[in-house]
Design an enzyme around this catalytic site. Sequence first.
Site, PDB file in Angstrom:
ATOM      1  N   HIS A   1      -7.748   0.413  -3.845  1.00  0.00           N
ATOM      2  CA  HIS A   1      -8.567   1.188  -2.913  1.00  0.00           C
ATOM      3  C   HIS A   1      -9.066   2.409  -3.668  1.00  0.00           C
ATOM      4  CE1 HIS A   1      -6.386  -0.312   1.008  1.00  0.00           C
ATOM      5  NE2 HIS A   1      -7.013  -1.270   0.360  1.00  0.00           N
TER       6      HIS A   1
ATOM      7  N   ASP B   1     -12.868   2.680  -0.787  1.00  0.00           N
ATOM      8  CA  ASP B   1     -12.099   3.027   0.404  1.00  0.00           C
ATOM      9  C   ASP B   1     -12.951   3.943   1.269  1.00  0.00           C
ATOM     10  OD1 ASP B   1      -9.926   2.904   2.050  1.00  0.00           O
ATOM     11  OD2 ASP B   1      -8.605   4.100   0.805  1.00  0.00           O
ATOM     12  N   HIS B   2     -12.342   4.571   2.208  1.00  0.00           N
ATOM     13  CA  HIS B   2     -13.050   5.388   3.212  1.00  0.00           C
ATOM     14  C   HIS B   2     -14.332   6.043   2.696  1.00  0.00           C
ATOM     15  CE1 HIS B   2      -8.774   6.217   4.912  1.00  0.00           C
ATOM     16  NE2 HIS B   2      -9.102   4.947   4.931  1.00  0.00           N
TER      17      HIS B   2
ATOM     18  N   HIS C   1       0.863  -1.190   0.000  1.00  0.00           N
ATOM     19  CA  HIS C   1       0.000   0.000   0.000  1.00  0.00           C
ATOM     20  C   HIS C   1       0.894   1.231   0.000  1.00  0.00           C
ATOM     21  CE1 HIS C   1      -2.825   2.985   1.672  1.00  0.00           C
ATOM     22  NE2 HIS C   1      -3.808   2.142   1.426  1.00  0.00           N
TER      23      HIS C   1
ATOM     24  N   TYR D   1     -15.025   4.097   7.966  1.00  0.00           N
ATOM     25  CA  TYR D   1     -15.449   2.719   7.718  1.00  0.00           C
ATOM     26  C   TYR D   1     -16.881   2.418   8.151  1.00  0.00           C
ATOM     27  CZ  TYR D   1     -10.807   1.654   6.076  1.00  0.00           C
ATOM     28  OH  TYR D   1      -9.657   1.635   5.332  1.00  0.00           O
TER      29      TYR D   1
ATOM     30  N   CYS E   1      -3.755   2.690  -4.207  1.00  0.00           N
ATOM     31  CA  CYS E   1      -4.662   3.447  -3.342  1.00  0.00           C
ATOM     32  C   CYS E   1      -4.797   4.851  -3.938  1.00  0.00           C
ATOM     33  CB  CYS E   1      -4.143   3.500  -1.910  1.00  0.00           C
ATOM     34  SG  CYS E   1      -5.206   4.499  -0.856  1.00  0.00           S
TER      35      CYS E   1
END
Length: 353
Positions: free
Chosen positions: A267, A313-314, A200, A327, A238
């Site tokens: 991500h 992702d987030h 990552h 999350y 990411c």
Amino acid sequence: MKLSFRWYGAEDKVRLEYIRQIPGMHTIVTAVYDVPAGQVWSRESIGALKQQIEGHGMHFEVVESIPVHEDIKLGKASRDQYIENYCENIRRVAEAGVKCICYNFMPVFDWTRTELAHELPDGSTTLAYYQDQVDRVNPLESNGDLTLPGWDASYTREELCSVAAEYQAMTEDRLWENLAYFLERVIPVAQVCGVNMAIHEDDPCWSIFGLPRIITDEKNLDRFLKLADVPNNGITLCTGSLGCSCHNDVVKMAGKYAAMGRIHFVHMRNVGVLPDGRGFEERAHLSSCGSLDMYGIMKALCDNGFDGYIRPDHGRMIWGETGRPGYGLYDRALGAAYLNGLWEAAVKNPRLV
Ligand code: DNO
């Protein structure tokens, strides 16, 4: 692409029965969380995750993360034992059917933000990184209860200071050497086990608090991939980590590394990059909400044969949801639906050759 979703285990408020209702959901991304970094995971813990996930009609094919012990990053004599433990974890999760392992090589601090609930104009809250707030903090000198989101809460303040102090003499070159040493030993095991390792990027992708960070841009990703030039040594692309620097062309990187077969996990996150190096705010996944071309990234992946795992992702906190910052269920589920749409559009509009 295989759609996936991060889940923090039985303690997670976001339940597997909800996640499976997201259209197209294939894989759960999780880890054994009750073991300190560097220790071997029990087969029982791994098996329990597998059983719960498969019991809900999904697959357990991605681990995020198996953390890399600081002694490995520091190149200490004790690293060999920690690397052996790491290899044993690869073998054990592979036995359970895991195909991809996400990890990072950031000294001391994982992802770092200065605000966990920054309010956006629409009333949702999001994670944000303001450079002036970071510049005011020196975790190595301060003796207050100073902390930032994303820091490993298992460190006491004293431990944090002492591990950070060990990095005082660390240079980028030394960190590269220690990463190479790790890969030389771990990648052959991953090859035998049929597992793809997916590093990552550093988040944010620049040095913080004077600590070196090396997985930051295209030049360094090229260097990383050459350290072990085999398919099992790959990356987690990411988009938010790379995209918070306007110097990174994420669409180009997505196409290039997908064509090389070296992206194993993605991500997908959008960020609003603030002008003049003032930092960034995480935004809704929709391209027009932030600085990234989310369709361009998905299209580049699709056109270049990507067939790995993608997760939204987030997410922001919306609709009154509370929980683990980044999350929650709702905004990540909106993100997943959007990614499904982008992918379908990309598949149905192939690049003309
Ligand atoms: C943050 C995550 C990171 C990531 C690790 C991978 O939300 O993207 O914490 O899991 O850096 O090792």
